[in-house]
Design an enzyme around this catalytic site. Structure first.
Site, mmCIF file in Angstrom:
data_model
loop_
_atom_site.group_PDB
_atom_site.id
_atom_site.type_symbol
_atom_site.label_atom_id
_atom_site.label_comp_id
_atom_site.label_asym_id
_atom_site.label_seq_id
_atom_site.Cartn_x
_atom_site.Cartn_y
_atom_site.Cartn_z
ATOM 1 N N LYS A 11 16.337 2.932 8.749
ATOM 2 C CA LYS A 11 15.274 1.959 9.029
ATOM 3 C C LYS A 11 13.916 2.564 8.732
ATOM 4 C CE LYS A 11 13.038 2.717 12.290
ATOM 5 N NZ LYS A 11 12.429 3.193 13.553
ATOM 6 N N ALA A 95 13.948 11.601 13.524
ATOM 7 C CA ALA A 95 12.957 11.563 12.446
ATOM 8 C C ALA A 95 12.267 10.217 12.304
ATOM 9 C CB ALA A 95 13.632 11.936 11.122
ATOM 10 N N GLY A 96 12.551 9.266 13.193
ATOM 11 C CA GLY A 96 11.926 7.952 13.092
ATOM 12 C C GLY A 96 12.632 7.008 12.149
ATOM 13 N N LEU A 97 13.870 7.349 11.749
ATOM 14 C CA LEU A 97 14.643 6.541 10.807
ATOM 15 C C LEU A 97 15.783 5.785 11.474
ATOM 16 C CD1 LEU A 97 14.778 9.153 7.904
ATOM 17 C CD2 LEU A 97 13.370 7.093 7.988
ATOM 18 N N GLY A 100 20.631 7.186 14.827
ATOM 19 C CA GLY A 100 21.554 6.940 15.936
ATOM 20 C C GLY A 100 21.755 5.464 16.190
ATOM 21 N N ALA A 102 21.360 3.065 13.940
ATOM 22 C CA ALA A 102 22.092 2.523 12.792
ATOM 23 C C ALA A 102 23.587 2.779 12.935
ATOM 24 C CB ALA A 102 21.564 3.145 11.499
ATOM 25 N N ASP A 132 16.102 -0.044 18.964
ATOM 26 C CA ASP A 132 16.258 -0.313 17.533
ATOM 27 C C ASP A 132 17.618 -0.906 17.181
ATOM 28 O OD1 ASP A 132 13.788 0.374 16.421
ATOM 29 O OD2 ASP A 132 14.291 2.501 16.322
#
Length: 281
Positions: A11, A95-97, A100, A102, A132
């Site tokens: 993301k 890392a802000g992506l 976890g 996802a 998220d």
């Protein structure tokens, strides 16, 4: 015993505005996209034992988003079989992506389908795993607000497709740590009641928006500022911004060739950074 292979895309927050905070959670507004960087999950249903294995051994195998999903969904299913998940981690951790989240969403989609759990139930359970996860259940361009549970899908929004992703090596940043230390002088004003209708208005909003967590993240990883400075100097960079709670940053381009120039140069000159190309799904 049945085996399934599923992909969990990373993301990117094109912008992230914090509107306020109650006793437990921050209220936010964010435009999210998903890119072609995937964790790969092999899910075995009716396995000899339940569990999770990660190629990244620093992740807790016994207490993580996937174990929580398996437990929660088993409470809403008549099935009592073991579920084992093996995860090839390609999405950077902390890392802000939303790696976890996802992974959790990918397992939720699969088990929800196999165990015939209603989508509305999955969306309610997703929020119990993390803010998220509801967005990751969709894994499509969307606008999220609240804790992340109030979602507006934007299938017709045509955005620049090419993204260069840059993260400082060895600098993971905890989401909880950033949010716990976020102390704004003033919260952002909501835009949800006046969302753009025209394509050009959305693009203008994106260009003029920001990530409200940037200043807090800089306290822990000052290098983020240098990454953004360097990205913004490249030709035809539309925006450069931090995603999520950091420390990963991204630059957005209309043309693949422009993005490839950035990746080649930074991979040669900045061995202390992780640099790669991605494309919005």
């Amino acid at each position: 015993m049945s085996k399934f292979l599923v992909k969990a895309p990373a993301k990117i927050n094109l912008f992230l505005h914090i509107l306020g905070k109650n006793s437990n959670y921050h209220s936010l507004e964010s435009l999210l996209v998903f890119v072609n960087i995937y964790d790969i999950l092999e899910v075995t249903i009716d396995a000899p034992r339940s569990g999770v294995y990660f190629t990244n051994l620093k992740i807790n195998r016994y207490n993580n988003t996937i174990t929580k999903v398996i437990y929660l969904l088993s409470q809403h299913s008549t099935s009592s079989v073991n579920v084992f998940v093996s995860v090839i981690k390609n999405i950077l951790v902390s890392a802000g992506l939303a790696g976890g989240s996802a992974d959790a969403a990918a397992v939720m989609r699969l088990l929800g389908n196999v165990w015939d759990i209603q989508p509305q139930v999955l969306e309610e359970l997703a929020l119990e795993i993390g803010s998220d996860v509801p967005a990751c259940l969709h894994s499509k361009t969307l606008f999220a607000r609240g804790r992340g549970e109030d979602i507006l899908l934007l299938p017709d929004l045509c955005l620049p497709k090419y993204i260069v992703i840059v993260a400082p090596k060895g600098k993971p940043l905890s989401t909880v740590k950033v949010f716990n230390n976020y102390e704004p002088s003033a919260f952002s004003s909501p835009i949800c009641d006046n969302l753009p209708v025209r394509q050009d208005d959305w693009l203008e909003l994106i260009y003029n928006a920001r990530n409200d967590l940037l200043d807090t993240a800089l306290k822990f990883v000052p290098e983020i500022e240098e990454i953004l400075f360097v990205l913004r100097k490249f030709r035809n960079c539309l925006i450069a911004r931090m995603t999520g709670s950091g420390a990963t940053c991204f630059a957005l381009f209309n043309e693949l060739s422009d993005a490839e120039v950035v990746v080649r140069e930074l991979q040669m000159t900045r061995p202390d950074w992780i640099v790669f190309n991605a494309k919005i799904l």
